[in-house]
Motif scaffolding. Structure first.
Motif, mmCIF file in Angstrom:
data_model
loop_
_atom_site.group_PDB
_atom_site.id
_atom_site.type_symbol
_atom_site.label_atom_id
_atom_site.label_comp_id
_atom_site.label_asym_id
_atom_site.label_seq_id
_atom_site.Cartn_x
_atom_site.Cartn_y
_atom_site.Cartn_z
ATOM 1 N N GLY A 51 0.829 -1.212 0.000
ATOM 2 C CA GLY A 51 0.000 0.000 0.000
ATOM 3 C C GLY A 51 0.859 1.257 0.000
ATOM 4 N N VAL A 52 1.861 1.280 0.879
ATOM 5 C CA VAL A 52 2.750 2.442 0.971
ATOM 6 C C VAL A 52 3.475 2.640 -0.360
ATOM 7 C CG1 VAL A 52 4.879 3.276 2.043
ATOM 8 C CG2 VAL A 52 3.044 2.347 3.458
ATOM 9 N N VAL A 55 1.113 4.014 -3.028
ATOM 10 C CA VAL A 55 0.800 5.413 -2.737
ATOM 11 C C VAL A 55 1.994 6.314 -3.083
ATOM 12 C CG1 VAL A 55 0.450 7.016 -0.818
ATOM 13 C CG2 VAL A 55 -1.017 5.014 -1.044
ATOM 14 N N ALA A 56 3.199 5.806 -2.820
ATOM 15 C CA ALA A 56 4.381 6.645 -3.036
ATOM 16 C C ALA A 56 4.830 6.657 -4.494
ATOM 17 C CB ALA A 56 5.524 6.160 -2.152
ATOM 18 N N PHE A 57 4.454 5.636 -5.271
ATOM 19 C CA PHE A 57 4.990 5.483 -6.623
ATOM 20 C C PHE A 57 4.870 6.726 -7.509
ATOM 21 C CE2 PHE A 57 4.437 4.162 -11.084
ATOM 22 C CZ PHE A 57 5.729 3.712 -11.328
ATOM 23 N N PRO A 58 3.674 7.313 -7.644
ATOM 24 C CA PRO A 58 3.594 8.467 -8.545
ATOM 25 C C PRO A 58 4.514 9.616 -8.133
ATOM 26 C CG PRO A 58 1.472 8.036 -7.476
ATOM 27 C CD PRO A 58 2.370 6.939 -7.082
ATOM 28 N N VAL A 59 4.669 9.809 -6.825
ATOM 29 C CA VAL A 59 5.511 10.907 -6.375
ATOM 30 C C VAL A 59 6.980 10.556 -6.577
ATOM 31 C CG1 VAL A 59 6.177 12.285 -4.389
ATOM 32 C CG2 VAL A 59 3.783 11.803 -4.830
ATOM 33 N N VAL A 61 8.136 8.762 -9.089
ATOM 34 C CA VAL A 61 8.395 8.999 -10.514
ATOM 35 C C VAL A 61 8.535 10.504 -10.779
ATOM 36 C CG1 VAL A 61 7.471 8.765 -12.852
ATOM 37 C CG2 VAL A 61 7.242 6.886 -11.221
ATOM 38 N N THR A 62 7.696 11.296 -10.120
ATOM 39 C CA THR A 62 7.778 12.746 -10.280
ATOM 40 C C THR A 62 9.152 13.255 -9.848
ATOM 41 O OG1 THR A 62 5.437 12.833 -9.727
ATOM 42 C CG2 THR A 62 6.617 14.908 -9.683
ATOM 43 N N ALA A 65 11.805 12.132 -12.340
ATOM 44 C CA ALA A 65 11.727 12.913 -13.582
ATOM 45 C C ALA A 65 12.339 14.298 -13.388
ATOM 46 C CB ALA A 65 10.283 13.037 -14.047
ATOM 47 N N MET A 78 11.054 6.047 -19.573
ATOM 48 C CA MET A 78 11.933 7.004 -18.890
ATOM 49 C C MET A 78 12.695 6.291 -17.772
ATOM 50 S SD MET A 78 9.652 9.249 -16.254
ATOM 51 C CE MET A 78 10.784 9.180 -14.863
ATOM 52 N N LEU A 80 14.123 5.080 -14.255
ATOM 53 C CA LEU A 80 13.435 5.012 -12.957
ATOM 54 C C LEU A 80 14.388 5.213 -11.784
ATOM 55 C CD1 LEU A 80 10.610 2.350 -13.226
ATOM 56 C CD2 LEU A 80 10.441 4.806 -12.816
ATOM 57 N N MET A 284 7.862 18.706 -13.694
ATOM 58 C CA MET A 284 7.821 17.809 -12.537
ATOM 59 C C MET A 284 8.580 18.409 -11.347
ATOM 60 S SD MET A 284 5.864 15.266 -13.087
ATOM 61 C CE MET A 284 4.725 15.981 -14.246
ATOM 62 N N ALA A 287 6.152 20.557 -9.831
ATOM 63 C CA ALA A 287 5.168 19.768 -9.089
ATOM 64 C C ALA A 287 5.719 19.395 -7.712
ATOM 65 C CB ALA A 287 4.786 18.512 -9.868
ATOM 66 N N MET A 291 4.253 20.432 -4.018
ATOM 67 C CA MET A 291 3.803 19.449 -3.023
ATOM 68 C C MET A 291 4.532 19.609 -1.699
ATOM 69 S SD MET A 291 3.532 15.785 -4.873
ATOM 70 C CE MET A 291 4.316 15.893 -6.438
ATOM 71 N N LEU B 94 -6.598 -1.235 4.191
ATOM 72 C CA LEU B 94 -5.314 -0.770 4.747
ATOM 73 C C LEU B 94 -5.442 -0.488 6.244
ATOM 74 C CD1 LEU B 94 -4.068 1.608 1.909
ATOM 75 C CD2 LEU B 94 -3.038 -0.553 2.616
ATOM 76 N N LEU B 112 1.268 6.782 4.887
ATOM 77 C CA LEU B 112 0.016 6.700 4.115
ATOM 78 C C LEU B 112 -0.780 7.998 4.103
ATOM 79 C CD1 LEU B 112 -1.230 3.127 5.075
ATOM 80 C CD2 LEU B 112 -0.612 3.902 2.786
ATOM 81 N N TRP B 114 0.302 11.309 3.893
ATOM 82 C CA TRP B 114 0.764 12.563 3.275
ATOM 83 C C TRP B 114 0.077 12.938 1.967
ATOM 84 C CZ3 TRP B 114 2.755 11.862 -1.417
ATOM 85 C CH2 TRP B 114 3.233 10.582 -1.708
ATOM 86 N N LEU B 130 2.093 9.918 -15.543
ATOM 87 C CA LEU B 130 2.338 8.467 -15.519
ATOM 88 C C LEU B 130 1.615 7.755 -16.655
ATOM 89 C CD1 LEU B 130 1.978 7.446 -11.759
ATOM 90 C CD2 LEU B 130 4.057 7.742 -13.070
ATOM 91 N N TRP B 168 -6.586 8.002 -5.090
ATOM 92 C CA TRP B 168 -5.237 8.098 -4.514
ATOM 93 C C TRP B 168 -5.161 9.235 -3.500
ATOM 94 C CZ3 TRP B 168 -1.496 12.092 -5.214
ATOM 95 C CH2 TRP B 168 -0.212 11.775 -4.737
#
Lengths: 314, 295
Positions: A51-52, A55-59, A61-62, A65, A78, A80, A284, A287, A291, B94, B112, B114, B130, B168
């Motif tokens: 889960g963690v 949740v963290a994956f998109p950030v 990648v950002t 990038a 691209m 990683l 990015m 971005a 954040m 979760l 989880l 943030w 993405l 998300w």
């Protein structure tokens, strides 16, 4: 019998995995765990880690990038892993922005910070005052004013976009900090929260203040405000995030680049160029900068953040 | 409702002065525009501000005969049901797992929660990056595994993208409330069931979930409100409402028709309908809160 052994066989990989994990994870027999189920404990941790990670994956990648050159980001796929251009990219956006129609991100961050602070502090200040009036005074139309504030809960900016824009434009507040913040400053939620809290302040305190000859404003400043500090802190965290993350409203009232907030800056960057023509690494990086401040506030002030979330939804 | 204190201060003018800033902002930026929206919604006006005509409910009639508006209703319904249900299910799973953990629970919690801090518009931009068909890494993987991925062309994929971004962002919020709800369930109840031989799944279904139902209901309303109103930024940065009107939820349509289309009457009528929806949802939420207070 055979079904039991099949079951065990199916569990074997998990049982094996278990012994790679720290000892405390393997032993479910701690307070709070109802029974000894080591497999379930491992599954629990694996699911949470998964889960963690999702949740963290998109950030992630950002972030990655934002450390490469524009050409590297355009490769398919691209990279990683982080690249070498972190400092360069961030300095570049802070000073020049990205895309054609945008200002320096440094300027945008200042705009975001000013709006977030004015919105948070302004909401807290006017809500403290009005809650104090409603709780500590009896006067004609008290309920009327209370309900008037209450009704604003039902009028989010999204449902009155065009007329609100018109009011702000008639008042000459487009492209000003006042236009960015004042229309968002009324808050039923904060007023309710403070009212609830004031009702729990012992009556004796106000009595004592009166006997000592302290006026209402003195009492407000010396007793009520200090006692409200935990509520103010919790609310500040929530409202700072709210202010920083505003989108629709600044989108409407800012037309000049130098008044863009960071969140609006991203939108302008994305819509200014085509997919390939754009410096995605710089977008990015922006971005990440957009954040960072609210995420830091959540993580560093977690206790207040959780209190604020739970308080504001009562 | 006990609104005030017994020990009061006396003043003819002070309470009004204290209320003045809040009331002034409320009047100028809430009541005046809302009133204007209602007023505009019964008028037809050309874009140059001339020729105003009072038309009763014609704008509303026109809206409900407009297939594009009805389509936007449908998109909003599908979108909010998906966002609310997926968001609740994922965060409940979760939270149920996190509730089992004693050591490390706070680490998971921090890791989880943030995304709550990420602006919807940024969430939209990041997920768009993405899934972008030409440069997105996830789009690349999808294509490798044989999926014909292009959310710029396919309605369903565009909707899926904004649902993922919206869920998300909201999971952290739901997670916190579910975790708090789970942690407030007395351990003795669960232990008693365990002694009677109920396994973790059975305990969850028969004891834990029913006890969580107030939290779940509250979150359901919050999530629907979120999907209706707070996802504007996600949609504007991820899909612009497209392709066609595939991701054009009601709030997005008000904005587009009002600001891009300059259809004042139609946009105002849409605002009025949205106001009715918010009022309904708020009333539902407050009736629930009142009920909870009685426990």
């Amino acid at each position: 019998m055979s079904s039991t052994s099949q079951k065990t066989a199916a569990r074997l990989p998990l049982l094996a995995l278990m012994y790679l994990l720290p000892r405390t994870w393997r032993e479910g027999r701690r307070e709070g765990m109802i029974e000894h189920r080591p497999v379930l404990t491992v599954v629990t941790h694996l699911m949470l880690i998964l889960g963690v990670a999702i949740v963290a994956f998109p950030v992630y990648v950002t972030l990655v990038a934002s450390t490469h050159t524009a050409e590297e980001v355009l490769q398919a796929p691209m990279p990683l892993l982080p690249g070498k251009h972190l400092v360069e990219n961030y300095l570049s956006v802070m000073a020049h922005g990205a895309g054609e129609a945008t200002a320096a991100v440094g300027r945008m961050m200042i705009n975001s910070l000013v709006s977030a602070l004015v919105i948070a502090i302004g909401k807290i200040a006017i809500s403290l005052l009005s809650a104090f009036a409603i709780v500590y005074f009896r006067f004609p139309f008290r309920s009327f004013f209370f309900w008037m504030i209450f009704v604003t809960l039902m009028l989010p900016v999204e449902v009155r976009i065009l007329p609100t824009y018109k009011v702000v434009s008639d008042l000459g507040m487009l492209d000003t900090y006042a236009g960015l913040t004042i229309p968002l400053i009324a808050s039923a939620t904060a007023t309710f929260l403070f009212r609830q809290f004031f009702l729990t302040i012992p009556e004796e305190l106000a009595e004592a203040a009166r006997i000592d000859g302290a006026g209402p404003l003195r009492f407000f400043w010396d007793v009520v405000v200090p006692l409200s500090r935990p509520n103010i802190a919790a609310l500040f965290v929530i409202l700072f995030i709210y202010g920083w993350n505003q989108y629709l409203w600044p989108l409407l009232v800012t037309t000049q680049e130098e008044m863009y907030t960071t969140v609006i800056g991203i939108k302008r960057m994305i819509s200014s160029g085509g997919d390939a023509a754009m410096d995605w690494n710089l977008v990015m990086a922006t971005a990440v900068l957009a954040m960072l401040p609210p995420a830091l506030v959540v993580i560093l002030m977690q206790k207040w953040f959780v209190k604020g979330l739970i308080d504001t939804e009562k | 409702m006990a609104m005030g204190k017994r020990a009061r201060f006396q003043s003819q003018w002070l309470p009004y002065a204290l209320l003045a800033p809040q009331i002034a902002v409320t009047l100028v930026f809430f009541f005046l525009p809302a009133g204007q929206a209602v007023y505009q919604s019964v008028l037809i006006q050309d874009a140059f501000g001339g020729n105003v005509e009072f038309v009763w409910f014609d704008n509303f009639k026109e809206l409900f005969n407009d297939p594009l508006y009805l389509a936007s209703f449908k998109v909003t319904a599908v979108f909010s049901v998906l966002v609310a249900s997926l968001g609740l299910v994922i965060s409940l799973i979760l939270a149920a797992f996190a509730d089992r953990v004693i050591r490390g629970a706070n680490v998971y919690k921090t890791l989880l929660i943030w995304p709550y801090a990420v602006a919807p518009a940024i969430a939209g931009a990041v997920w768009m990056f993405l899934f972008n068909p030409t440069l997105g890494i996830v789009a690349y993987w999808l294509k490798l595994s044989g999926v014909d991925w292009n959310y710029l062309l396919y309605d369903g994929q565009a909707l899926l993208l904004v649902v993922i971004a919206a869920v998300w962002k909201q999971v952290s919020y739901n997670f916190l409330f579910f975790l708090a709800g789970l942690q407030s369930i007395p351990k003795s109840l669960i232990e008693a069931a365990a002694i009677d031989g109920a396994g973790p799944v059975k305990r969850f279904v028969t004891i834990v979930f029913p006890l969580l139902s107030p939290t779940t209901f509250f979150l359901l309303v919050v999530n629907i409100v979120y999907a209706f109103f707070d996802t504007f930024g996600i949609i504007d940065t991820a899909t612009n409402g497209g392709p066609g009107q595939a991701t054009e939820i009601l709030v997005y349509k008000v904005y587009k028709d009002g600001f891009k289309g300059l259809d004042l009457g139609g946009s105002a009528a849409q605002s009025v309908i949205l106001m009715i929806i918010v009022i309904t949802l708020t009333v539902v939420q407050f009736r629930y809160v009142e009920r909870k207070v009685q426990y």
